[in-house]
Scaffold this motif. Sequence first.
Motif, mmCIF file in Angstrom:
data_model
loop_
_atom_site.group_PDB
_atom_site.id
_atom_site.type_symbol
_atom_site.label_atom_id
_atom_site.label_comp_id
_atom_site.label_asym_id
_atom_site.label_seq_id
_atom_site.Cartn_x
_atom_site.Cartn_y
_atom_site.Cartn_z
ATOM 1 N N GLU A 76 0.808 -1.223 0.000
ATOM 2 C CA GLU A 76 0.000 0.000 0.000
ATOM 3 C C GLU A 76 0.839 1.269 0.000
ATOM 4 O O GLU A 76 0.333 2.356 -0.257
ATOM 5 C CB GLU A 76 -0.935 -0.005 1.220
ATOM 6 C CG GLU A 76 -0.240 0.034 2.592
ATOM 7 C CD GLU A 76 0.155 -1.342 3.135
ATOM 8 O OE1 GLU A 76 0.289 -2.273 2.322
ATOM 9 O OE2 GLU A 76 0.328 -1.466 4.361
ATOM 10 N N TYR A 77 2.125 1.136 0.310
ATOM 11 C CA TYR A 77 2.963 2.337 0.422
ATOM 12 C C TYR A 77 4.241 2.166 -0.381
ATOM 13 O O TYR A 77 5.251 2.800 -0.089
ATOM 14 C CB TYR A 77 3.278 2.572 1.908
ATOM 15 C CG TYR A 77 3.579 4.001 2.297
ATOM 16 C CD1 TYR A 77 3.007 5.078 1.627
ATOM 17 C CD2 TYR A 77 4.418 4.279 3.369
ATOM 18 C CE1 TYR A 77 3.286 6.371 2.008
ATOM 19 C CE2 TYR A 77 4.707 5.584 3.762
ATOM 20 C CZ TYR A 77 4.133 6.620 3.076
ATOM 21 O OH TYR A 77 4.405 7.915 3.456
ATOM 22 N N ASP A 78 4.223 1.273 -1.370
ATOM 23 C CA ASP A 78 5.419 1.098 -2.193
ATOM 24 C C ASP A 78 5.068 0.959 -3.664
ATOM 25 O O ASP A 78 3.893 0.972 -4.044
ATOM 26 C CB ASP A 78 6.285 -0.069 -1.686
ATOM 27 C CG ASP A 78 5.687 -1.450 -1.945
ATOM 28 O OD1 ASP A 78 5.021 -1.632 -2.982
ATOM 29 O OD2 ASP A 78 5.900 -2.344 -1.111
ATOM 30 N N ALA A 79 6.098 0.862 -4.470
ATOM 31 C CA ALA A 79 5.920 0.886 -5.922
ATOM 32 C C ALA A 79 6.129 -0.488 -6.543
ATOM 33 O O ALA A 79 6.416 -0.606 -7.714
ATOM 34 C CB ALA A 79 6.910 1.880 -6.533
ATOM 35 N N GLY A 80 5.966 -1.538 -5.716
ATOM 36 C CA GLY A 80 6.265 -2.878 -6.223
ATOM 37 C C GLY A 80 5.092 -3.825 -6.130
ATOM 38 O O GLY A 80 4.128 -3.613 -5.392
ATOM 39 N N GLY A 81 5.211 -4.896 -6.880
ATOM 40 C CA GLY A 81 4.270 -6.005 -6.814
ATOM 41 C C GLY A 81 5.038 -7.272 -7.152
ATOM 42 O O GLY A 81 6.085 -7.207 -7.787
ATOM 43 N N VAL A 82 4.540 -8.398 -6.693
ATOM 44 C CA VAL A 82 5.240 -9.655 -6.962
ATOM 45 C C VAL A 82 4.276 -10.582 -7.703
ATOM 46 O O VAL A 82 3.181 -10.864 -7.208
ATOM 47 C CB VAL A 82 5.722 -10.317 -5.653
ATOM 48 C CG1 VAL A 82 6.690 -11.457 -5.964
ATOM 49 C CG2 VAL A 82 6.405 -9.310 -4.745
ATOM 50 N N ILE A 83 4.692 -11.024 -8.884
ATOM 51 C CA ILE A 83 3.792 -11.781 -9.766
ATOM 52 C C ILE A 83 4.356 -13.173 -10.028
ATOM 53 O O ILE A 83 5.551 -13.331 -10.303
ATOM 54 C CB ILE A 83 3.596 -11.025 -11.110
ATOM 55 C CG1 ILE A 83 3.023 -9.612 -10.866
ATOM 56 C CG2 ILE A 83 2.704 -11.825 -12.070
ATOM 57 C CD1 ILE A 83 1.657 -9.559 -10.196
ATOM 58 N N SER A 84 3.484 -14.162 -9.959
ATOM 59 C CA SER A 84 3.908 -15.560 -10.155
ATOM 60 C C SER A 84 3.492 -16.066 -11.534
ATOM 61 O O SER A 84 2.398 -15.769 -12.014
ATOM 62 C CB SER A 84 3.247 -16.456 -9.107
ATOM 63 O OG SER A 84 3.710 -16.132 -7.822
ATOM 64 N N ARG A 85 4.401 -16.838 -12.107
ATOM 65 C CA ARG A 85 4.080 -17.495 -13.383
ATOM 66 C C ARG A 85 4.309 -18.987 -13.175
ATOM 67 O O ARG A 85 5.452 -19.455 -13.131
ATOM 68 C CB ARG A 85 4.964 -16.929 -14.490
ATOM 69 C CG ARG A 85 4.436 -17.317 -15.822
ATOM 70 C CD ARG A 85 4.949 -16.415 -16.927
ATOM 71 N NE ARG A 85 4.302 -16.809 -18.154
ATOM 72 C CZ ARG A 85 4.430 -16.189 -19.300
ATOM 73 N NH1 ARG A 85 5.180 -15.111 -19.384
ATOM 74 N NH2 ARG A 85 3.810 -16.630 -20.374
ATOM 75 N N THR A 86 3.220 -19.695 -13.042
ATOM 76 C CA THR A 86 3.273 -21.068 -12.568
ATOM 77 C C THR A 86 4.100 -21.976 -13.465
ATOM 78 O O THR A 86 4.914 -22.765 -12.986
ATOM 79 C CB THR A 86 1.827 -21.614 -12.452
ATOM 80 O OG1 THR A 86 1.041 -20.635 -11.798
ATOM 81 C CG2 THR A 86 1.794 -22.899 -11.654
ATOM 82 N N GLU A 87 3.924 -21.854 -14.779
ATOM 83 C CA GLU A 87 4.545 -22.846 -15.680
ATOM 84 C C GLU A 87 6.072 -22.774 -15.685
ATOM 85 O O GLU A 87 6.736 -23.761 -16.005
ATOM 86 C CB GLU A 87 3.982 -22.735 -17.106
ATOM 87 C CG GLU A 87 4.307 -21.464 -17.883
ATOM 88 C CD GLU A 87 3.316 -20.329 -17.639
ATOM 89 O OE1 GLU A 87 2.657 -20.305 -16.590
ATOM 90 O OE2 GLU A 87 3.221 -19.431 -18.509
ATOM 91 N N THR A 88 6.629 -21.611 -15.280
ATOM 92 C CA THR A 88 8.092 -21.497 -15.261
ATOM 93 C C THR A 88 8.646 -21.396 -13.829
ATOM 94 O O THR A 88 9.836 -21.124 -13.645
ATOM 95 C CB THR A 88 8.544 -20.243 -16.042
ATOM 96 O OG1 THR A 88 7.752 -19.131 -15.582
ATOM 97 C CG2 THR A 88 8.366 -20.412 -17.537
ATOM 98 N N ASN A 89 7.790 -21.606 -12.829
ATOM 99 C CA ASN A 89 8.196 -21.482 -11.422
ATOM 100 C C ASN A 89 8.840 -20.124 -11.129
ATOM 101 O O ASN A 89 9.789 -20.035 -10.355
ATOM 102 C CB ASN A 89 9.157 -22.595 -11.020
ATOM 103 C CG ASN A 89 8.484 -23.949 -11.002
ATOM 104 O OD1 ASN A 89 7.376 -24.080 -10.500
ATOM 105 N ND2 ASN A 89 9.125 -24.938 -11.582
ATOM 106 N N ASP A 90 8.312 -19.103 -11.741
ATOM 107 C CA ASP A 90 8.829 -17.756 -11.487
ATOM 108 C C ASP A 90 7.927 -17.020 -10.511
ATOM 109 O O ASP A 90 6.696 -17.127 -10.576
ATOM 110 C CB ASP A 90 8.875 -16.948 -12.795
ATOM 111 C CG ASP A 90 10.112 -17.249 -13.608
ATOM 112 O OD1 ASP A 90 11.205 -17.251 -13.029
ATOM 113 O OD2 ASP A 90 9.969 -17.505 -14.821
#
Length: 389
Positions: free
Chosen positions: A145-159
């Motif tokens: 809520e107070y930063d400029a980031g997000g973390v996104i998962s991509r299941t097929e590549t384990n990222d």
Amino acid sequence: MIQNFDYYTPTRVIFGKGVVDQLPEVMKPLGKRVLLTYGGGSIKRNGLYDKVLDLLKGYEITELPGIEPNPKYNPSVLDGVRLCKENNIDVILSVGGGSVLDCSKAIAAGAKYDGDPWDLITYKVKAQAALPIVDIMTLAATGSEYDAGGVISRTETNDKIPYIDPLLYPVCSFLDPTYTFTVNAKHTAAGVADAFNHVLEQYFCSDHNMVADGFCETLLRTLIHFAPIAIAHPDDYQARAEIMYACMYGCNGILALGNSPSGWPMHAIEHALSAYYDITHGEGLAIITPRWMRHILSERTMERFVSLGTHLYGIDPNLPDAEIAEMTIDRTYKFFESIGLPMHLQQVGIDNSRLREMAQHVKEDVQQSGPQYVTLTVDDVEGILADSL
Ligand code: NZQ
Ligand code: ZN
């Protein structure tokens, strides 16, 4: 030595009981067409969904429900981008925890880009614009809520990839602690462990200063004090509010002003665990934290352990440094354990079969994230994971 810094957080934070009533006033200048993003239904059960729809009467609302913890590129980010483009969305309203907000940030950038949004998340292409984001945070943990980031998962590549860009700061975040009363004990504890770890990631660095250290220690003290109260009494306003306030500062850099970079190694390791096994972020961090601490303890790093142990845990400074360091690690472990967190990978369904593969993946991520306080090899990471079983 204190390093130079240049600090700016453009997000407006509106904090406290009843503040969501100000939503229409905040949304008004941003446009009429709203993408309302949310998770698996907690906001319907606690009445927030109905309240938001009531407050936004007259707006054209398109919904993206079902955003999962460890938000997925496919389908959530891709669906959100498509909905924004089809409906000519003006603003995204994220109502939920960090996963909903992180996903909304990736959507905000993807909506203003003609190509595959994965290009942006992996920094192959730099975003030129993003839709404005307003959020109502319902879980204290990430600091999204107070930063400029997000973390996104991509299941097929384990990222599981952190995507950070100043374009992604929310325009406004509403933090009403009463909406966190319904967060269960598991996610309350995991949120506290996440915030606790955000502080440690920034505390363990070569160049530090007393202001930053003091700020960090205060946040840790607050979390240690109020976590058991919030778990025992979920509707204790003061406890929920103190935790929410402390969590807000986790990731926007304010805790590390003047410090040298640390590289956020525990997050890199945990993101691999979540990517491979879809576990709860804060639980993974609770397990990794004491093992990482023990692994990096050396003559060079000793001073950080002694500082933390004597200031935070009140350990006698006259004891030998090595003893203080061991006690500091032990107290950290025991705190997590005391609030009901799992402390072994096997408790969250992770066995030894993919440790090397995950360690390799972590190494690649860490190499891209800049200077490290303590450089970890693949063997180091595998060792930390093995110690965590
Ligand atoms: O999906 P719903 O039904 O809303 O349920 C959620 C979800 O099951 C539930 N929940 C949320 N608010 C609730 C509630 N249940 C009852 N009452 C409420 N008021 O809690 C569960 C977990 O939600 P989630 O959003 O996944 O949790 P959190 O806020 O901890 O977010 C975790 C994600 O954020 C990333 C993590 O890696 C993970 O993917 N992080 C984001 C960061 C950032 N943007 O700065 C930094 C962090 O280090 C972290 O990596
Ligand atoms: Zn985190």
